[in-house]
Scaffold this active site. Sequence first.
Site, PDB file in Angstrom:
ATOM      1  N   GLY A 198     -17.077   1.448 -15.668  1.00  0.00           N
ATOM      2  CA  GLY A 198     -15.484   0.856 -15.423  1.00  0.00           C
ATOM      3  C   GLY A 198     -15.548  -0.189 -14.413  1.00  0.00           C
ATOM      4  O   GLY A 198     -14.418   0.025 -13.632  1.00  0.00           O
ATOM      5  N   CYS A 210      -6.393   4.008  12.499  1.00  0.00           N
ATOM      6  CA  CYS A 210      -5.751   3.866  13.607  1.00  0.00           C
ATOM      7  C   CYS A 210      -6.383   2.468  14.315  1.00  0.00           C
ATOM      8  O   CYS A 210      -7.576   2.972  14.798  1.00  0.00           O
ATOM      9  CB  CYS A 210      -5.530   4.896  14.614  1.00  0.00           C
ATOM     10  SG  CYS A 210      -4.637   4.222  16.415  1.00  0.00           S
ATOM     11  N   TYR A 213       0.591  -1.203  -0.069  1.00  0.00           N
ATOM     12  CA  TYR A 213       0.226   0.076  -0.022  1.00  0.00           C
ATOM     13  C   TYR A 213       0.791   1.430  -0.007  1.00  0.00           C
ATOM     14  O   TYR A 213       0.351   2.227  -0.648  1.00  0.00           O
ATOM     15  CB  TYR A 213      -0.987  -0.024   1.074  1.00  0.00           C
ATOM     16  CG  TYR A 213      -2.152  -1.106   0.909  1.00  0.00           C
ATOM     17  CD1 TYR A 213      -3.261  -0.674   0.111  1.00  0.00           C
ATOM     18  CD2 TYR A 213      -2.024  -2.239   1.434  1.00  0.00           C
ATOM     19  CE1 TYR A 213      -3.981  -1.726  -0.288  1.00  0.00           C
ATOM     20  CE2 TYR A 213      -2.999  -3.278   0.959  1.00  0.00           C
ATOM     21  CZ  TYR A 213      -4.235  -2.949   0.380  1.00  0.00           C
ATOM     22  OH  TYR A 213      -4.963  -3.876  -0.276  1.00  0.00           O
ATOM     23  N   HIS A 223     -15.073   1.584  -0.692  1.00  0.00           N
ATOM     24  CA  HIS A 223     -13.936   0.709  -0.223  1.00  0.00           C
ATOM     25  C   HIS A 223     -12.724   1.445   0.243  1.00  0.00           C
ATOM     26  O   HIS A 223     -11.508   0.761   0.327  1.00  0.00           O
ATOM     27  CB  HIS A 223     -13.400  -0.205  -1.737  1.00  0.00           C
ATOM     28  CG  HIS A 223     -14.406  -1.137  -2.018  1.00  0.00           C
ATOM     29  ND1 HIS A 223     -14.098  -1.428  -3.421  1.00  0.00           N
ATOM     30  CD2 HIS A 223     -15.388  -1.617  -1.505  1.00  0.00           C
ATOM     31  CE1 HIS A 223     -15.336  -2.537  -3.529  1.00  0.00           C
ATOM     32  NE2 HIS A 223     -15.904  -2.715  -2.500  1.00  0.00           N
ATOM     33  N   LEU A 254     -15.682  -0.770 -20.852  1.00  0.00           N
ATOM     34  CA  LEU A 254     -14.799  -1.251 -21.958  1.00  0.00           C
ATOM     35  C   LEU A 254     -15.345  -2.568 -22.868  1.00  0.00           C
ATOM     36  O   LEU A 254     -15.164  -2.581 -23.768  1.00  0.00           O
ATOM     37  CB  LEU A 254     -13.439  -1.437 -21.627  1.00  0.00           C
ATOM     38  CG  LEU A 254     -12.233  -1.458 -22.720  1.00  0.00           C
ATOM     39  CD1 LEU A 254     -12.207  -0.118 -23.656  1.00  0.00           C
ATOM     40  CD2 LEU A 254     -11.040  -1.683 -22.073  1.00  0.00           C
ATOM     41  N   ALA A 313     -13.791   4.927 -21.053  1.00  0.00           N
ATOM     42  CA  ALA A 313     -14.515   5.765 -20.101  1.00  0.00           C
ATOM     43  C   ALA A 313     -14.264   7.358 -20.738  1.00  0.00           C
ATOM     44  O   ALA A 313     -15.145   8.008 -20.617  1.00  0.00           O
ATOM     45  CB  ALA A 313     -14.037   5.662 -18.747  1.00  0.00           C
ATOM     46  N   SER A 368     -16.193  -4.298 -13.380  1.00  0.00           N
ATOM     47  CA  SER A 368     -16.357  -5.652 -13.856  1.00  0.00           C
ATOM     48  C   SER A 368     -17.533  -6.417 -13.201  1.00  0.00           C
ATOM     49  O   SER A 368     -17.877  -7.494 -13.703  1.00  0.00           O
ATOM     50  CB  SER A 368     -15.279  -6.458 -13.588  1.00  0.00           C
ATOM     51  OG  SER A 368     -14.863  -6.782 -12.161  1.00  0.00           O
TER      52      SER A 368
HETATM   53  P1  OAD Z   1     -11.942  -4.718 -12.273  1.00  0.00           P
HETATM   54  O1  OAD Z   1     -10.432  -4.585 -12.374  1.00  0.00           O
HETATM   55  O2  OAD Z   1     -12.332  -5.873 -11.829  1.00  0.00           O
HETATM   56  O3  OAD Z   1     -12.456  -4.113 -13.472  1.00  0.00           O
HETATM   57  C1  OAD Z   1     -12.370  -3.195 -14.233  1.00  0.00           C
HETATM   58  C2  OAD Z   1     -13.322  -3.021 -15.340  1.00  0.00           C
HETATM   59  O4  OAD Z   1     -13.033  -1.686 -15.965  1.00  0.00           O
HETATM   60  C3  OAD Z   1     -13.338  -4.052 -16.546  1.00  0.00           C
HETATM   61  O5  OAD Z   1     -14.682  -4.445 -16.777  1.00  0.00           O
HETATM   62  C4  OAD Z   1     -12.955  -3.433 -17.557  1.00  0.00           C
HETATM   63  O6  OAD Z   1     -13.025  -3.959 -18.868  1.00  0.00           O
HETATM   64  C5  OAD Z   1     -13.142  -1.922 -17.360  1.00  0.00           C
HETATM   65  N1  OAD Z   1     -12.185  -1.048 -18.278  1.00  0.00           N
HETATM   66  C6  OAD Z   1     -10.959  -1.148 -18.377  1.00  0.00           C
HETATM   67  N2  OAD Z   1     -10.368   0.048 -18.753  1.00  0.00           N
HETATM   68  C7  OAD Z   1     -11.482   0.618 -19.113  1.00  0.00           C
HETATM   69  C8  OAD Z   1     -11.422   1.994 -19.542  1.00  0.00           C
HETATM   70  N3  OAD Z   1     -10.689   2.856 -20.129  1.00  0.00           N
HETATM   71  N4  OAD Z   1     -12.748   2.448 -19.773  1.00  0.00           N
HETATM   72  C9  OAD Z   1     -13.842   1.666 -19.429  1.00  0.00           C
HETATM   73  N5  OAD Z   1     -13.658   0.435 -18.769  1.00  0.00           N
HETATM   74  C10 OAD Z   1     -12.482   0.201 -18.641  1.00  0.00           C
HETATM   75  O7  OAD Z   1     -12.163  -3.357 -11.253  1.00  0.00           O
HETATM   76  P2  OAD Z   1     -13.317  -3.185 -10.386  1.00  0.00           P
HETATM   77  O8  OAD Z   1     -14.581  -3.604 -11.148  1.00  0.00           O
HETATM   78  O9  OAD Z   1     -13.215  -1.745  -9.880  1.00  0.00           O
HETATM   79  O10 OAD Z   1     -11.985  -4.037  -4.056  1.00  0.00           O
HETATM   80  O11 OAD Z   1     -13.074  -3.947  -8.934  1.00  0.00           O
HETATM   81  C11 OAD Z   1     -14.017  -4.121  -7.910  1.00  0.00           C
HETATM   82  C12 OAD Z   1     -13.162  -4.207  -6.737  1.00  0.00           C
HETATM   83  O12 OAD Z   1     -12.317  -5.624  -6.732  1.00  0.00           O
HETATM   84  C13 OAD Z   1     -12.153  -3.423  -6.310  1.00  0.00           C
HETATM   85  O13 OAD Z   1     -12.703  -2.022  -5.696  1.00  0.00           O
HETATM   86  C14 OAD Z   1     -11.218  -4.139  -5.413  1.00  0.00           C
HETATM   87  C15 OAD Z   1     -11.095  -5.168  -6.158  1.00  0.00           C
HETATM   88  O14 OAD Z   1     -10.664  -6.322  -5.451  1.00  0.00           O
HETATM   89  C16 OAD Z   1     -11.230  -4.017  -2.917  1.00  0.00           C
HETATM   90  O15 OAD Z   1      -9.981  -4.246  -3.118  1.00  0.00           O
HETATM   91  C17 OAD Z   1     -12.044  -4.246  -1.901  1.00  0.00           C
END
Ligand code: OAD
Length: 241
Positions: free
Chosen positions: A183, A125, A59, A117, A210, A227, A185
Amino acid sequence: MAPMTRYRNIVILTGAGVSAESGIDTFRSAGGLWEQHRVEDVATPEGFARDPDLVLRFYDMRRVAIQTKVPNAAHEALARLDREWAGRSGGGEVLIVTQNVDDLHERAGALNVLHMHGEHLTVWCTACDARHRWTGPLIERPPCPACAAPSLRPDVVWFGEVPYRMDEITEALARADLFVSIGTSGAVYPAAGFVRLARELGADTLELNLERSQGSAWFDETRLGAASVLVPQWVGEVLGD
Ligand code: OAD
């Protein structure tokens, strides 16, 4: 769907895809963060208990990295919508619920942002429960500014922990007449379930991504593309440009 200009209350869910074009890795793409690191090691309370140095270093690196990134056209467009919406909609509200832990929505000028998140730039803390803005490293176990205990951890929600401010999000979804997902998944709950909840509560639903996501079938409309292109176009429609 109704013409975009007829909506009043809008809830926007954003995920890693909205920050991808700013150079921040997504989680589930080829070469994404969860291919480079095991979730169990760096994103669970058990992983932190097992090897706190590994987790703090992970981190610390991400906290440094996001400070070198800048908002892209998608963040800028959402910030514009946030600023201009109340005036255009006769007092309606926009709420940006983000799963992202970067601060790019805020740096673009968005005002109503809820980090379900957590955030890279705050720390929590575990001794006194205070949260503080934090831009530096945690690996040397700096003292908490409130209680001086060396008990600061990233203020990021890990797997197995409850996302923040769920009551507020549910209330906003109940008021919303449009829910937009950008954006993400659709792989991680509870955020992945917001589309179904919003539908049940009467909102129209739109996805900008995407590629098709795990939740696409639940949306009234899905638009595919980057996006930085889709979001400014959609915001232009909503604001009646
Ligand atoms: P993901 O990595 O699972 O998904 C990202 C999505 O964005 C995918 O569907 C891609 O196709 C899409 N994408 C990528 N580039 C893009 C662009 N330029 N324009 C539009 N779309 C695009 O990420 P999240 O769905 O955010 O949680 O993941 C959800 C959570 O899983 C996160 O907050 C994190 C992770 O584990 C924690 O850490 C608690």
